[in-house]
Motif scaffolding. Structure first.
Motif, PDB file in Angstrom:
ATOM      1  N   ASN A 157      58.308  83.742  45.752  1.00 49.55           N
ATOM      2  CA  ASN A 157      58.245  83.270  47.114  1.00 49.55           C
ATOM      3  C   ASN A 157      56.706  82.824  47.446  1.00 49.55           C
ATOM      4  O   ASN A 157      56.468  81.822  47.687  1.00 49.55           O
ATOM      5  N   LEU A 158      56.352  82.835  45.969  1.00 51.95           N
ATOM      6  CA  LEU A 158      54.709  82.796  46.477  1.00 51.95           C
ATOM      7  C   LEU A 158      54.445  81.550  45.740  1.00 51.95           C
ATOM      8  O   LEU A 158      53.779  80.729  45.963  1.00 51.95           O
ATOM      9  N   PHE A 159      55.727  80.618  45.274  1.00 53.77           N
ATOM     10  CA  PHE A 159      55.760  79.023  44.716  1.00 53.77           C
ATOM     11  C   PHE A 159      56.169  78.881  45.537  1.00 53.77           C
ATOM     12  O   PHE A 159      58.258  78.951  45.931  1.00 53.77           O
ATOM     13  N   ASP A 160      56.281  77.845  45.430  1.00 54.77           N
ATOM     14  CA  ASP A 160      56.982  76.779  46.975  1.00 54.77           C
ATOM     15  C   ASP A 160      57.485  75.753  45.685  1.00 54.77           C
ATOM     16  O   ASP A 160      56.733  74.616  45.759  1.00 54.77           O
ATOM     17  N   GLU A 161      58.368  76.043  45.491  1.00 52.12           N
ATOM     18  CA  GLU A 161      58.377  74.714  43.659  1.00 52.12           C
ATOM     19  C   GLU A 161      58.762  73.517  44.381  1.00 52.12           C
ATOM     20  O   GLU A 161      58.896  72.507  43.662  1.00 52.12           O
ATOM     21  N   ALA A 162      59.391  72.988  45.803  1.00 57.30           N
ATOM     22  CA  ALA A 162      59.830  72.232  46.533  1.00 57.30           C
ATOM     23  C   ALA A 162      58.598  70.962  46.449  1.00 57.30           C
ATOM     24  O   ALA A 162      58.058  69.929  46.861  1.00 57.30           O
ATOM     25  N   ASP A 163      57.488  71.624  47.218  1.00 55.17           N
ATOM     26  CA  ASP A 163      56.204  71.571  46.966  1.00 55.17           C
ATOM     27  C   ASP A 163      55.500  71.075  45.343  1.00 55.17           C
ATOM     28  O   ASP A 163      54.525  71.483  45.034  1.00 55.17           O
ATOM     29  N   PRO A 164      54.989  69.403  45.212  1.00 54.71           N
ATOM     30  CA  PRO A 164      54.540  69.278  44.264  1.00 54.71           C
ATOM     31  C   PRO A 164      53.315  69.889  44.213  1.00 54.71           C
ATOM     32  O   PRO A 164      52.817  69.687  43.177  1.00 54.71           O
ATOM     33  N   ASN A 165      52.193  69.632  45.415  1.00 57.40           N
ATOM     34  CA  ASN A 165      50.796  70.150  45.376  1.00 57.40           C
ATOM     35  C   ASN A 165      50.694  71.520  45.996  1.00 57.40           C
ATOM     36  O   ASN A 165      49.640  72.003  45.431  1.00 57.40           O
ATOM     37  N   GLY A 166      52.284  72.265  45.724  1.00 61.42           N
ATOM     38  CA  GLY A 166      52.045  73.159  45.763  1.00 61.42           C
ATOM     39  C   GLY A 166      51.445  74.100  44.149  1.00 61.42           C
ATOM     40  O   GLY A 166      51.056  73.599  43.690  1.00 61.42           O
ATOM     41  N   PHE A 167      51.573  75.937  44.144  1.00 62.23           N
ATOM     42  CA  PHE A 167      50.994  76.828  43.653  1.00 62.23           C
ATOM     43  C   PHE A 167      52.608  76.780  42.560  1.00 62.23           C
ATOM     44  O   PHE A 167      53.240  76.427  42.943  1.00 62.23           O
ATOM     45  N   TYR A 168      51.953  76.324  41.230  1.00 62.50           N
ATOM     46  CA  TYR A 168      52.952  76.367  39.909  1.00 62.50           C
ATOM     47  C   TYR A 168      52.613  77.718  38.865  1.00 62.50           C
ATOM     48  O   TYR A 168      51.281  77.788  38.900  1.00 62.50           O
ATOM     49  N   PHE A 169      53.945  77.983  37.743  1.00 61.43           N
ATOM     50  CA  PHE A 169      53.139  78.539  36.907  1.00 61.43           C
ATOM     51  C   PHE A 169      53.671  78.266  35.831  1.00 61.43           C
ATOM     52  O   PHE A 169      55.234  77.699  35.901  1.00 61.43           O
ATOM     53  N   PHE A 170      53.257  78.879  34.558  1.00 60.67           N
ATOM     54  CA  PHE A 170      54.085  78.409  33.565  1.00 60.67           C
ATOM     55  C   PHE A 170      53.255  79.748  32.749  1.00 60.67           C
ATOM     56  O   PHE A 170      52.545  80.963  32.710  1.00 60.67           O
ATOM     57  N   ILE A 171      54.421  80.123  31.801  1.00 58.97           N
ATOM     58  CA  ILE A 171      54.514  81.417  30.890  1.00 58.97           C
ATOM     59  C   ILE A 171      54.362  81.350  29.613  1.00 58.97           C
ATOM     60  O   ILE A 171      55.990  80.362  29.661  1.00 58.97           O
ATOM     61  N   TRP A 172      54.071  81.780  28.662  1.00 61.72           N
ATOM     62  CA  TRP A 172      54.106  81.311  26.895  1.00 61.72           C
ATOM     63  C   TRP A 172      54.672  82.986  26.481  1.00 61.72           C
ATOM     64  O   TRP A 172      53.915  83.358  26.560  1.00 61.72           O
ATOM     65  N   SER A 173      55.309  82.596  25.180  1.00 62.28           N
ATOM     66  CA  SER A 173      55.574  83.703  24.836  1.00 62.28           C
ATOM     67  C   SER A 173      53.989  83.770  23.736  1.00 62.28           C
ATOM     68  O   SER A 173      53.257  82.345  23.950  1.00 62.28           O
ATOM     69  N   PRO A 174      54.496  84.942  23.734  1.00 58.08           N
ATOM     70  CA  PRO A 174      53.222  85.315  22.286  1.00 58.08           C
ATOM     71  C   PRO A 174      52.681  83.905  20.949  1.00 58.08           C
ATOM     72  O   PRO A 174      51.566  83.902  20.813  1.00 58.08           O
ATOM     73  N   ALA A 175      54.155  83.451  20.827  1.00 61.00           N
ATOM     74  CA  ALA A 175      53.795  82.367  19.819  1.00 61.00           C
ATOM     75  C   ALA A 175      53.825  81.390  19.753  1.00 61.00           C
ATOM     76  O   ALA A 175      54.215  79.750  19.724  1.00 61.00           O
ATOM     77  N   GLN A 176      53.473  80.851  21.341  1.00 56.29           N
ATOM     78  CA  GLN A 176      52.485  79.708  22.415  1.00 56.29           C
ATOM     79  C   GLN A 176      54.438  78.789  22.666  1.00 56.29           C
ATOM     80  O   GLN A 176      53.357  77.684  22.367  1.00 56.29           O
ATOM     81  N   GLU A 177      55.043  80.252  22.828  1.00 57.58           N
ATOM     82  CA  GLU A 177      55.564  78.845  23.043  1.00 57.58           C
ATOM     83  C   GLU A 177      56.168  78.754  24.481  1.00 57.58           C
ATOM     84  O   GLU A 177      56.561  80.264  25.142  1.00 57.58           O
ATOM     85  N   PRO A 178      56.244  77.639  25.504  1.00 61.35           N
ATOM     86  CA  PRO A 178      56.916  78.235  26.435  1.00 61.35           C
ATOM     87  C   PRO A 178      58.271  78.793  27.262  1.00 61.35           C
ATOM     88  O   PRO A 178      59.327  78.575  26.520  1.00 61.35           O
ATOM     89  N   ILE A 179      57.544  80.036  27.567  1.00 61.55           N
ATOM     90  CA  ILE A 179      59.532  81.119  28.843  1.00 61.55           C
ATOM     91  C   ILE A 179      59.658  80.190  29.672  1.00 61.55           C
ATOM     92  O   ILE A 179      60.926  79.868  29.260  1.00 61.55           O
ATOM     93  N   LEU A 180      58.903  80.272  30.127  1.00 65.67           N
ATOM     94  CA  LEU A 180      59.277  79.971  31.729  1.00 65.67           C
ATOM     95  C   LEU A 180      58.078  78.525  32.367  1.00 65.67           C
ATOM     96  O   LEU A 180      56.755  79.094  32.310  1.00 65.67           O
ATOM     97  N   ARG A 181      58.775  78.149  33.353  1.00 71.21           N
ATOM     98  CA  ARG A 181      57.490  77.577  34.048  1.00 71.21           C
ATOM     99  C   ARG A 181      58.618  76.901  35.439  1.00 71.21           C
ATOM    100  O   ARG A 181      59.977  77.019  35.828  1.00 71.21           O
ATOM    101  N   SER A 182      57.527  76.943  36.196  1.00 72.28           N
ATOM    102  CA  SER A 182      58.003  76.157  37.309  1.00 72.28           C
ATOM    103  C   SER A 182      58.248  75.176  38.034  1.00 72.28           C
ATOM    104  O   SER A 182      58.194  73.840  37.029  1.00 72.28           O
ATOM    105  N   THR A 183      59.436  74.760  38.762  1.00 73.08           N
ATOM    106  CA  THR A 183      59.605  73.268  39.017  1.00 73.08           C
ATOM    107  C   THR A 183      58.632  72.665  39.370  1.00 73.08           C
ATOM    108  O   THR A 183      58.819  71.413  39.091  1.00 73.08           O
ATOM    109  N   ASN A 184      57.756  72.592  39.865  1.00 73.48           N
ATOM    110  CA  ASN A 184      57.105  71.473  40.188  1.00 73.48           C
ATOM    111  C   ASN A 184      55.298  72.227  39.730  1.00 73.48           C
ATOM    112  O   ASN A 184      54.723  71.378  40.011  1.00 73.48           O
ATOM    113  N   ALA A 185      55.905  72.382  37.927  1.00 76.83           N
ATOM    114  CA  ALA A 185      54.490  72.390  37.134  1.00 76.83           C
ATOM    115  C   ALA A 185      54.448  70.895  36.484  1.00 76.83           C
ATOM    116  O   ALA A 185      55.305  70.179  36.566  1.00 76.83           O
TER     117      ALA A 185
END
Lengths: 493, 217
Positions: free
Chosen positions: A110-138
């Motif tokens: 809920n902290l991330f408003d993924e509908a808002d392109p200017n909102g907060f986004y997140f990115f998570i990478w694995s230790p192997a530097q591979e993206p695991i998860l990201r928000s849609t508005n990233a």
């Protein structure tokens, strides 16, 4: 032209000062605002990073893969192949635990408003530097931050118009939360613009105010200088109008006024002297011309001619004495008289003068008493003799019959002193301050005698004062008069 | 004509008196400011020559006092020559103003003009029918032919001519023709009149018994 004007210099310095102050102020305001904005953003980012971090920690009991019921997020296709999510000890250089699937709890999401392109986004990478998860508005591509050392374990970076905060947790997964701060930047730019405009307005106002103030302040100065120019150009009787006598300008005007008064008085004295001198010269001239013309109107006896000539000669001599005196005074005024100075003795000079005037004194039935103590003085002998003779002849002329004259010379407190005293009619207290003035004759009721020019005392005073001495007179009406001449103390050689 | 000269420079005073007397004027002198006003107001001078710079009462004050009583023409002599002094002199009541040193001839001419003007005459020539007086040259002609008169005779004739139409008493003639340095006898007047009549004709000067003499207009 500009560098000479006080007003322009003042304006320049005022502008400079204002500019410095306004720039400093504006810059500081802008920085503060900017820092504030960023801090606010950073705080929000930190919150989210922390939230995600917590969530990850909770969802990762060692070895387990928890599943949360409601999770959203895009599954990223695992790269390569699935691997066990356990630490494998092996000698393979890169042991990359398989990227695990993460489901973030709803409150976090809920902290991330993924509908808002200017909102907060997140990115998570694995230790192997591979993206695991990201928000849609990233944004499409977010470069992974580089882990350098524990210093950059948790840090913030600015990437163009994105502010991102990232965190490497214990398994070296990288959590990144970011936000586009394009709006903020635009806002800051607007703010800067407003600051600039306001600053310019203040500068303009300040300069305008400065101009007005200098006008007000300089106006009396201009008035004073205009009045002074008028006065010194022509009318010396005028004075500067001083309204406020205590201000700095008031004092300046007062000083100028007093200078003008002195100038006016000096000119008046000069004019008076010239008028008097011209008058004194014209009268004997009138006598000579009249005498000659009368005698020539018709043939006369030789005796008459002789008489006429003698009268002319007499008068011409009188004029000569007068012009000599006038010249001497004029030279003294101009201050140019190179004379021969020697060490002389007042007593000696006085003695000589007394001898010369002895007969005249006798004719007037006057006794002369001398008390001449040695009094050395460094002066011009002729001039001193002139002074002594003048004082003596005055004493003779203004004395009573069978009166006496006392002349004394001595040294008093290091000063050579000459004193001439007579038992004459004295000088009235009204006249006493004026007797050294040129052409002043105290005894006005006495018809003008051809012997007296009216300049004797003036010349004596000029001579004495040119040597740094003083001459004073004291008198008692009906009793007598005393003149005291004090010369400069002789410097020890 | 009788003139008063007030001047404090003794030599000049003596000189002026001498020159004026040689011109045929009767001259009284005064040295100081106190003497001057007294004499000026006591007698009816035909003109006064007044110096400005006098000890005691100065020339302005003398003039001022005089003007309260008399209209005697005054010629001021002075060594002061600024325009202000001139203006002051003329405004105070002087009729003329002469700067020292002056030319004697100029002084005499101005005096003549003063006297002429105060008697109402404009030119320097006075015509009495056949007799013409030239006051400048002190020359008299009868029908064109020159006549010699003594100084005294001329003075009397001139005075009567300038006061043409008026009866001039003997006293007035005395006052105007003899000065304090004269010790003349009254008979002299009759002798002079007689002499004039002889030279210029008996009709010229008319005797008004009990009053005086007159040249009729």
């Amino acid at each position: 032209m500009f560098t000479h004007s006080i007003r322009w210099r003042f304006q320049f310095w005022l502008a400079f000062l204002l500019l410095c102050i306004l720039s400093g102020f504006g810059f500081t305001a802008y920085q503060l605002h900017r820092t504030n904005q960023l801090r606010h953003t950073d705080q929000e980012l930190e919150r989210r990073v922390a939230a995600i971090g917590r969530a990850l920690r909770e969802s990762r009991p060692f070895g387990q893969r928890p599943r949360r019921p409601s999770g959203e997020g895009e599954f990223l296709p695992p790269s390569d192949s699935w691997r066990q999510n356990s630490l494998m000890l092996s000698n393979a250089p890169e042991v990359r635990p398989p990227p695990r699937t993460i489901v973030l709890p709803q409150p976090v999401l809920n902290l991330f408003d993924e509908a808002d392109p200017n909102g907060f986004y997140f990115f998570i990478w694995s230790p192997a530097q591979e993206p695991i998860l990201r928000s849609t508005n990233a944004p499409a591509s977010v470069p992974i931050p580089v882990y350098q050392d524990t210093g950059t374990q948790i840090s913030t970076r600015m990437r163009g118009a994105f502010r991102e905060r990232f965190y490497f947790n214990t398994p070296r997964e990288c959590i990144l939360v970011g936000q586009s701060i394009r709006g903020d930047l635009a806002g800051l730019r607007r703010f800067a613009l407003w600051l600039g405009i306001a600053g310019a307005a203040v500068l303009g106002l300040g300069l305008g105010g400065g101009w007005w103030l200098t006008s007000r302040a300089l106006q009396p100065v201009n008035e004073i200088s205009a009045a002074a120019a008028r006065i010194s150009g022509g009318n010396l009787a005028e004075r500067i109008n001083v309204a406020d006598t205590d201000s700095e300008l008031g004092r300046l005007a007062a000083v100028l006024n007093s200078t003008f008064s002195r100038l006016e008085a000096s000119f008046a004295r000069q004019k008076q002297f010239t008028a008097d001198a011209s008058h004194e010269l014209r009268t004997p001239l009138a006598v000579i011309i009249s005498e000659a013309q009368t005698t020539l109107t018709r043939p006369r006896e030789p005796a008459e001619y002789r008489e006429s000539f003698e009268a002319c000669l007499d008068t011409a001599q009188q004029m000569r004495r007068l012009t000599d005196s006038l010249l001497q005074l004029a030279r003294a005024d101009a201050g140019a008289e190179p004379l021969e100075y020697r060490n002389v003795d007042l007593a000696q000079l006085a003695r000589e003068c007394v001898e010369r005037l002895q007969r005249l004194a006798a004719e007037h039935q006057l006794a002369v008493h001398c008390e001449l103590d040695p009094a050395p003085v460094y002066a011009n002998a002729d001039r001193i003799r002139q002074v002594v003779t003048n004082l003596l002849s005055n004493a003779i002329h203004y004395n009573k019959p069978n009166g006496e004259i006392r002349i004394a010379t001595r040294v008093e407190k290091g000063h050579p002193v000459l004193i001439v005293r007579d038992t004459g009619q004295g000088i009235a207290p009204d006249d006493l301050p004026h007797i050294f003035e040129r052409f002043y004759r105290a005894d006005k009721s006495r018809a003008r005698s051809s012997e007296r020019t009216g300049l004797g005392l003036a010349i004596s005073k000029a001579i004495v004062e040119a040597d740094g001495g003083t001459i004073e007179a004291s008198s008692q009406a009906g009793v007598g008069t005393q003149f005291t001449v004090r010369f400069k103390a002789r410097e020890s050689r | 004509m009788r003139i008063l000269v007030v001047e404090d420079e003794v030599r000049l005073l003596r000189n002026l008196a001498k020159a004026l007397r040689e011109e045929g004027y009767a001259v009284d002198t005064a040295e100081a400011g106190d003497d001057g006003p007294y004499k000026a107001e006591s007698y009816d001078y035909d003109a006064i020559v007044l110096d400005v710079m006098l000890p005691g009462l100065d020339g302005w004050q003398v003039l001022d006092k005089l003007r309260k009583r008399k209209r005697t023409p005054v010629l001021m002599l002075t060594a002061r020559d600024t325009p202000q002094d001139r203006v002051r002199g003329l405004d105070t009541g002087a009729d003329d103003y002469l700067i020292k040193p002056f030319d004697l001839s100029e002084l005499l001419a101005r005096l003549r003009a003063l006297i002429r003007r105060s008697a109402g005459g404009a030119s320097s020539e006075i015509e009495l029918n056949d007799v013409v007086l030239d006051t400048r040259t002190r020359h008299v002609t009868l029908r064109g032919e020159s006549v010699t008169l003594t100084a005294r005779e001329y003075a009397i004739l001139e005075y009567l001519a300038l006061h043409r139409g008026e009866v001039v008493t003997r006293t007035a003639l005395y006052e105007h023709l003899f000065d304090e340095s004269d010790d003349s006898l009254s008979n002299l007047l009759d002798v002079h009149i007689f002499s004039i009549r002889k030279k210029l004709g008996a009709e010229l000067i008319v005797t008004r018994r009990g009053h005086g003499y007159c040249i009729e207009s």
